[in-house]
Write a protein that holds these residues in place. Structure first.
Motif, short mmCIF file in Angstrom:
data_model
loop_
_atom_site.label_atom_id
_atom_site.label_comp_id
_atom_site.label_asym_id
_atom_site.label_seq_id
_atom_site.Cartn_x
_atom_site.Cartn_y
_atom_site.Cartn_z
N ASP A 20 45.64 88.30 1.23
CA ASP A 20 44.66 89.37 1.39
C ASP A 20 44.97 90.48 0.39
OD1 ASP A 20 42.86 91.28 2.23
OD2 ASP A 20 43.75 91.57 4.20
N GLU A 21 44.08 90.68 -0.55
CA GLU A 21 44.30 91.68 -1.60
C GLU A 21 43.75 93.06 -1.24
OE1 GLU A 21 42.48 90.02 -5.07
OE2 GLU A 21 43.98 88.45 -5.25
N SER A 22 43.20 93.22 -0.04
CA SER A 22 42.54 94.47 0.29
C SER A 22 43.49 95.68 0.30
CB SER A 22 41.82 94.36 1.64
OG SER A 22 42.74 94.11 2.68
N LEU A 23 44.73 95.49 0.72
CA LEU A 23 45.68 96.61 0.74
C LEU A 23 45.97 97.08 -0.68
CD1 LEU A 23 47.49 98.47 2.38
CD2 LEU A 23 49.29 96.78 2.17
N GLU A 24 46.23 96.14 -1.59
CA GLU A 24 46.49 96.52 -2.99
C GLU A 24 45.27 97.18 -3.61
OE1 GLU A 24 47.62 92.89 -4.82
OE2 GLU A 24 49.67 92.96 -4.04
N ARG A 25 44.09 96.65 -3.32
CA ARG A 25 42.86 97.22 -3.88
C ARG A 25 42.64 98.63 -3.33
NH1 ARG A 25 38.38 93.13 -3.05
NH2 ARG A 25 39.54 93.25 -1.14
N GLY A 26 42.89 98.82 -2.04
CA GLY A 26 42.74 100.14 -1.43
C GLY A 26 43.71 101.15 -2.02
N MET A 27 44.95 100.73 -2.24
CA MET A 27 45.94 101.62 -2.84
C MET A 27 45.54 101.99 -4.27
SD MET A 27 49.43 99.98 -1.25
CE MET A 27 50.49 100.80 -2.42
N SER A 28 45.00 101.03 -5.00
CA SER A 28 44.56 101.29 -6.37
C SER A 28 43.41 102.30 -6.39
CB SER A 28 44.12 99.98 -7.02
OG SER A 28 43.58 100.21 -8.29
N ILE A 29 42.46 102.13 -5.50
CA ILE A 29 41.33 103.06 -5.42
C ILE A 29 41.82 104.44 -5.02
CG2 ILE A 29 39.24 103.61 -4.11
CD1 ILE A 29 38.68 100.55 -4.10
N SER A 30 42.73 104.51 -4.07
CA SER A 30 43.29 105.79 -3.64
C SER A 30 44.00 106.49 -4.80
CB SER A 30 44.25 105.58 -2.48
OG SER A 30 44.80 106.78 -2.06
N HIS A 31 44.75 105.72 -5.59
CA HIS A 31 45.43 106.27 -6.75
C HIS A 31 44.43 106.83 -7.76
CE1 HIS A 31 48.55 106.82 -9.74
NE2 HIS A 31 47.83 106.11 -10.60
N LEU A 32 43.34 106.10 -8.01
CA LEU A 32 42.31 106.58 -8.93
C LEU A 32 41.67 107.86 -8.43
CD1 LEU A 32 40.60 103.21 -9.88
CD2 LEU A 32 42.03 104.62 -11.36
N ILE A 33 41.40 107.94 -7.14
CA ILE A 33 40.82 109.15 -6.55
C ILE A 33 41.78 110.33 -6.70
CG2 ILE A 33 40.14 110.23 -4.36
CD1 ILE A 33 38.97 107.47 -3.57
N ASP A 34 43.07 110.09 -6.47
CA ASP A 34 44.07 111.15 -6.65
C ASP A 34 44.11 111.64 -8.09
OD1 ASP A 34 44.71 110.97 -3.98
OD2 ASP A 34 46.52 109.75 -4.31
N GLN A 35 43.99 110.71 -9.05
CA GLN A 35 43.99 111.10 -10.47
C GLN A 35 42.79 111.97 -10.79
OE1 GLN A 35 44.13 107.32 -12.52
NE2 GLN A 35 46.28 107.64 -13.07
N VAL A 36 41.62 111.57 -10.32
CA VAL A 36 40.40 112.35 -10.60
C VAL A 36 40.49 113.71 -9.92
CG1 VAL A 36 37.91 112.45 -10.16
CG2 VAL A 36 38.94 110.33 -10.97
N ALA A 37 40.98 113.75 -8.70
CA ALA A 37 41.10 115.02 -7.98
C ALA A 37 42.06 115.96 -8.69
CB ALA A 37 41.56 114.76 -6.55
N ALA A 38 43.10 115.44 -9.30
CA ALA A 38 44.07 116.28 -9.99
C ALA A 38 43.50 116.81 -11.31
CB ALA A 38 45.34 115.49 -10.28
N GLU A 39 42.56 116.09 -11.91
CA GLU A 39 42.00 116.50 -13.19
C GLU A 39 40.90 117.52 -13.05
OE1 GLU A 39 40.68 112.95 -15.09
OE2 GLU A 39 42.72 112.12 -15.26
N LYS A 40 40.09 117.45 -12.00
CA LYS A 40 38.96 118.35 -11.83
C LYS A 40 39.33 119.53 -10.95
CE LYS A 40 34.79 115.79 -12.48
NZ LYS A 40 33.50 115.50 -11.89
N PRO A 41 39.06 120.73 -11.43
CA PRO A 41 39.27 121.90 -10.56
C PRO A 41 38.19 121.94 -9.49
CG PRO A 41 38.38 122.57 -12.66
CD PRO A 41 38.64 121.10 -12.74
N VAL A 42 38.56 122.39 -8.31
CA VAL A 42 37.62 122.50 -7.19
C VAL A 42 36.81 123.76 -7.36
CG1 VAL A 42 37.40 122.70 -4.69
CG2 VAL A 42 39.19 121.25 -5.69
N GLU A 43 35.47 123.62 -7.31
CA GLU A 43 34.58 124.79 -7.44
C GLU A 43 34.11 125.21 -6.06
OE1 GLU A 43 31.45 124.18 -10.23
OE2 GLU A 43 32.77 123.16 -11.64
#
Length: 62
Positions: free
Chosen positions: A38-61
């Protein structure tokens, strides 16, 4: 490598696991066991990591 070792161990233990199920579950026939990775855990962690990267790059308005 760890995934292959786990797959081999499960394949090796398949008969034992099936016999233990037969002792604990009252069924006329015990089903064959098939294991699928079952690859869902790895896929979920990858998506979470990508979201964290985007959140760190964009300032919150506000």
């Amino acid at each position: 490598a760890a995934r292959e070792i786990t797959e081999d161990a499960l394949e090796h233990a398949k008969g034992y696991l099936r016999s233990e199920l037969g002792k604990r579950i009252k069924l006329f026939r015990i089903p064959e066991l098939h294991f699928k990775y079952d690859e869902s855990l790895e896929r979920g962690m990858s998506i979470s990591h990508l979201i964290d990267q985007v959140a760190a790059e964009k300032p919150v308005e506000d």
